[in-house]
Design a protein around this motif. Sequence first.
Motif, short mmCIF file in Angstrom:
data_model
loop_
_atom_site.label_atom_id
_atom_site.label_comp_id
_atom_site.label_asym_id
_atom_site.label_seq_id
_atom_site.Cartn_x
_atom_site.Cartn_y
_atom_site.Cartn_z
N LEU A 1 0.79 -1.24 -0.12
CA LEU A 1 0.10 0.09 -0.14
C LEU A 1 0.79 1.15 -0.56
CD1 LEU A 1 -2.34 -0.95 2.73
CD2 LEU A 1 -2.95 -1.30 0.48
N TYR A 2 0.34 2.13 -0.95
CA TYR A 2 1.03 3.65 -0.69
C TYR A 2 0.14 4.72 0.10
CZ TYR A 2 5.39 2.10 -3.35
OH TYR A 2 6.45 1.53 -3.74
N VAL A 3 0.27 5.07 0.84
CA VAL A 3 -0.87 6.06 1.83
C VAL A 3 -0.42 7.13 1.62
CG1 VAL A 3 -2.57 6.22 3.71
CG2 VAL A 3 -1.38 3.94 2.69
N GLN A 4 -1.40 8.09 1.57
CA GLN A 4 -1.45 9.12 1.64
C GLN A 4 -2.09 10.23 2.59
OE1 GLN A 4 -4.19 11.48 -0.97
NE2 GLN A 4 -1.89 12.76 -1.78
N GLY B 1 -2.26 3.07 -4.65
CA GLY B 1 -2.18 4.21 -4.04
C GLY B 1 -3.35 4.97 -3.66
N ILE B 2 -3.29 4.77 -2.05
CA ILE B 2 -5.14 5.88 -0.94
C ILE B 2 -4.45 7.01 -0.97
CG2 ILE B 2 -6.51 5.14 0.25
CD1 ILE B 2 -5.45 2.09 0.55
N PHE B 3 -5.42 7.71 -1.41
CA PHE B 3 -5.36 9.18 -0.83
C PHE B 3 -6.00 9.16 0.09
CE2 PHE B 3 -5.43 9.13 -5.97
CZ PHE B 3 -3.81 10.44 -5.74
N CYS B 4 -5.61 10.65 0.57
CA CYS B 4 -6.12 11.34 1.68
C CYS B 4 -8.18 10.86 2.13
CB CYS B 4 -5.82 11.90 2.56
SG CYS B 4 -5.76 13.88 1.48
#
Length: 442
Positions: free
Chosen positions: A161-164, A378-381
């Motif tokens: 996971l790439y988390v913002q 990627g998961i945006f805020c």
Amino acid sequence: MYHAAAMKLAKKKTKAPDPAAILAEALRLAEGQLLNEAAQVLAKADGHPECDYRRAGLLLMLGQAQAAESLYRRVLTALPGHLDTMVGLAGSLVEQGRAAEALPLLEPAIQLQPQSGRIHYLAGIALDEAGQSEAARPHLAKARALVIAPAERRQLVPYELYVQLSRRCNLRCTMCGWEIWKDNSGFMEDDVFERVIAEGKACGIKTMHVLAGQGEPFLHPRIFEMLERAVAEGFSVGIVTNGTPFTADKIERLAKVGLAYLQFSFAGWDADSYESVYVGSKFDRTLGNLKAIHHALEGTVTRFAVKAVALGDWQENLRKTKAFLASHGITDVWTVPANNFGGSVQCGTFHQRHELWSLKSIDHHRLMPCRLFLKAVGIFCDGTVTACGCYDSNAQLKIGNIMEQGLGEIRRGESYGTILAAFRDGDVRHIPMCGKCDDPFG
């Protein structure tokens, strides 16, 4: 007695080098990105097949294809038919624009290793550049399919996971695509983060990178609580930061979180060289934070590393950066040329064949499926899920929302499938960002 001592000294001076020790030292240097130094060490065992083979590979990476060719040919004289050397020699010939000469080397390699994506990829390039485009297509298609296959075996469920956590950034770095940002505000709320954790665990995901195409995570007012929560839930958590929003108290708390790694973005060796890249930051203060964080994380489970990214004469800039940081006792430095940030940054040379800008030498390469696209989301805020966790700041590659669907369902959906099909076909020109990104080449 004098004669005996002289003979002993002469024997010591002419003692043959130990290839095993030389290979080990070269590997250590190469892992630290000191490729020239590694090649020089291997040259001490000039004529030893294994050392020559390894040196040829380094020279090819350094853009010295002709010198690599000579070494590969020497190895084949000693070890006729050595498969990896034949493939390496073929690669050096392709890099010199002599693709037709590479083909006789690749044909037996394909027979011996029909499931090698690397060999099919190189064969496709050689055939294409030798004027046999039709014959090249199935080889390049096979290479792409082999890269995609592991993701398909997982039913496209991501394993990273790439988390913002923060959409806001306080800098305007020259290697970043900030000029296309539509917004520069927003933090991930607790309910979204809890959903990220729940979905990550449901999918068996172990790795969480707090990294996004936009945003400095340590601007989030609850950053430490979120990091501690993810670590407590069993995730291997890493984070990337520009290193500016720190105080002594925050650094002390950081050392106790239990992160897998902290990557500090820094390039330069004085105020001018640093501040011209990290626009909005101050050299002395950031360097102070860098040294303090490095010291605080020593002896903890968290690996501290500096990622130095540079434009312009990037090789010289990165060499100076590494030397400067080494003078401060910081040697875990990963140096890379800037990428074109999904086509939003014009850097290096415009490559007519691929119609994109890049600092990399990509003329003798072809598009392959993006490995980040295959392994992670990627998961945006706000919960938006993007197919690109690295460069997509405006959700141009939106494939769903984690507050509405599970990650597996999102990845098996139509939006992700459209991008995957384009990579499978080897033509992403109609896909936003992907069509101008230099990451899938080289």
